[in-house]
Design a protein around this motif. Structure first.
Motif, PDB file in Angstrom:
ATOM      1  N   PHE A   1      49.577  73.547  24.040  1.00  0.00           N
ATOM      2  CA  PHE A   1      50.224  72.354  23.490  1.00  0.00           C
ATOM      3  C   PHE A   1      50.603  71.391  24.616  1.00  0.00           C
ATOM      4  O   PHE A   1      50.324  70.194  24.550  1.00  0.00           O
ATOM      5  N   ILE A   2      51.224  71.928  25.669  1.00  0.00           N
ATOM      6  CA  ILE A   2      51.637  71.093  26.801  1.00  0.00           C
ATOM      7  C   ILE A   2      50.407  70.586  27.562  1.00  0.00           C
ATOM      8  O   ILE A   2      50.329  69.400  27.907  1.00  0.00           O
ATOM      9  N   GLU A   3      49.448  71.479  27.825  1.00  0.00           N
ATOM     10  CA  GLU A   3      48.241  71.080  28.553  1.00  0.00           C
ATOM     11  C   GLU A   3      47.493  69.953  27.847  1.00  0.00           C
ATOM     12  O   GLU A   3      46.998  69.027  28.488  1.00  0.00           O
ATOM     13  N   GLU A   4      47.423  70.013  26.516  1.00  0.00           N
ATOM     14  CA  GLU A   4      46.728  68.978  25.748  1.00  0.00           C
ATOM     15  C   GLU A   4      47.399  67.616  25.875  1.00  0.00           C
ATOM     16  O   GLU A   4      46.772  66.588  25.621  1.00  0.00           O
ATOM     17  N   ARG A   5      48.643  67.593  26.258  1.00  0.00           N
ATOM     18  CA  ARG A   5      49.388  66.340  26.370  1.00  0.00           C
ATOM     19  C   ARG A   5      49.582  65.911  27.828  1.00  0.00           C
ATOM     20  O   ARG A   5      50.336  64.980  28.105  1.00  0.00           O
ATOM     21  N   SER A   6      48.894  66.556  28.741  1.00  0.00           N
ATOM     22  CA  SER A   6      49.112  66.288  30.162  1.00  0.00           C
ATOM     23  C   SER A   6      48.735  64.873  30.583  1.00  0.00           C
ATOM     24  O   SER A   6      49.240  64.368  31.575  1.00  0.00           O
ATOM     25  N   LYS A   7      47.871  64.227  29.831  1.00  0.00           N
ATOM     26  CA  LYS A   7      47.462  62.857  30.181  1.00  0.00           C
ATOM     27  C   LYS A   7      48.281  61.800  29.445  1.00  0.00           C
ATOM     28  O   LYS A   7      48.143  60.610  29.689  1.00  0.00           O
ATOM     29  N   LYS A   8      49.138  62.265  28.536  1.00  0.00           N
ATOM     30  CA  LYS A   8      50.015  61.353  27.801  1.00  0.00           C
ATOM     31  C   LYS A   8      51.260  61.067  28.631  1.00  0.00           C
ATOM     32  O   LYS A   8      51.623  61.856  29.497  1.00  0.00           O
ATOM     33  N   ASN A   9      51.915  59.994  28.357  1.00  0.00           N
ATOM     34  CA  ASN A   9      53.143  59.650  29.063  1.00  0.00           C
ATOM     35  C   ASN A   9      54.329  60.327  28.348  1.00  0.00           C
ATOM     36  O   ASN A   9      55.118  59.668  27.679  1.00  0.00           O
ATOM     37  N   VAL A  10      54.381  61.660  28.478  1.00  0.00           N
ATOM     38  CA  VAL A  10      55.392  62.431  27.767  1.00  0.00           C
ATOM     39  C   VAL A  10      56.039  63.429  28.725  1.00  0.00           C
ATOM     40  O   VAL A  10      55.390  63.958  29.629  1.00  0.00           O
ATOM     41  N   LEU A  11      57.332  63.612  28.557  1.00  0.00           N
ATOM     42  CA  LEU A  11      58.092  64.616  29.304  1.00  0.00           C
ATOM     43  C   LEU A  11      58.554  65.675  28.312  1.00  0.00           C
ATOM     44  O   LEU A  11      58.710  65.393  27.121  1.00  0.00           O
ATOM     45  N   PHE A  12      58.811  66.885  28.813  1.00  0.00           N
ATOM     46  CA  PHE A  12      59.193  67.984  27.934  1.00  0.00           C
ATOM     47  C   PHE A  12      60.510  68.615  28.338  1.00  0.00           C
ATOM     48  O   PHE A  12      60.769  68.818  29.529  1.00  0.00           O
ATOM     49  N   GLU A  13      61.293  68.934  27.336  1.00  0.00           N
ATOM     50  CA  GLU A  13      62.419  69.829  27.520  1.00  0.00           C
ATOM     51  C   GLU A  13      61.934  71.176  26.984  1.00  0.00           C
ATOM     52  O   GLU A  13      61.592  71.310  25.821  1.00  0.00           O
ATOM     53  N   VAL A  14      61.859  72.166  27.867  1.00  0.00           N
ATOM     54  CA  VAL A  14      61.413  73.502  27.491  1.00  0.00           C
ATOM     55  C   VAL A  14      62.662  74.306  27.182  1.00  0.00           C
ATOM     56  O   VAL A  14      63.529  74.484  28.042  1.00  0.00           O
ATOM     57  N   VAL A  15      62.771  74.781  25.936  1.00  0.00           N
ATOM     58  CA  VAL A  15      63.990  75.421  25.468  1.00  0.00           C
ATOM     59  C   VAL A  15      63.818  76.945  25.427  1.00  0.00           C
ATOM     60  O   VAL A  15      62.947  77.453  24.730  1.00  0.00           O
ATOM     61  N   PHE A  16      64.662  77.631  26.180  1.00  0.00           N
ATOM     62  CA  PHE A  16      64.683  79.085  26.229  1.00  0.00           C
ATOM     63  C   PHE A  16      66.063  79.577  25.821  1.00  0.00           C
ATOM     64  O   PHE A  16      67.054  78.862  25.937  1.00  0.00           O
TER      65      PHE A  16
END
Length: 101
Positions: free
Chosen positions: A83-98
């Motif tokens: 999911f994250i890899e597919e969006r690597s070229k988009k201008n998006v940041l992620f909060e990874v929740v654990f």
């Protein structure tokens, strides 16, 4: 406590947005790997689009949640990596929740 120590290792690469700890896709993947090595439970990722004026806008399309899928936790982790890899070229940041279970 250990989760906080891992966050500290990524602090220089993170974007702090309110209480959000946002990471670029490459860093989000590294963070996911680091947290999984301590057997923390991945709950999901929250995506934030970076707008033209530099604001951060939550994006449901770029977010996922373990409670919304019907699969094993191991499968969810692999799905989230993709999911994250597919969006690597988009201008998006992620909060990874654990969670520390």
């Amino acid at each position: 406590m250990m989760l906080q120590k891992i966050q500290e290792r990524f602090l220089e690469r993170a974007v702090l947005f309110g209480s959000q700890f946002l990471l670029h896709p490459k860093d989000a993947l590294e963070y996911l790997t680091a947290c999984k090595s301590y057997a923390f439970r991945l709950e999901g990722v929250e995506g934030f689009l970076v707008t033209e004026n530099g604001a951060y806008q939550p994006s449901q399309e770029d977010s996922n949640d373990f409670n919304d899928v019907n699969c094993s936790h191991g499968e969810f982790v692999n799905m989230t990596r993709t999911f994250i890899e597919e969006r690597s070229k988009k201008n998006v940041l992620f909060e990874v929740v654990f969670s520390e279970h």
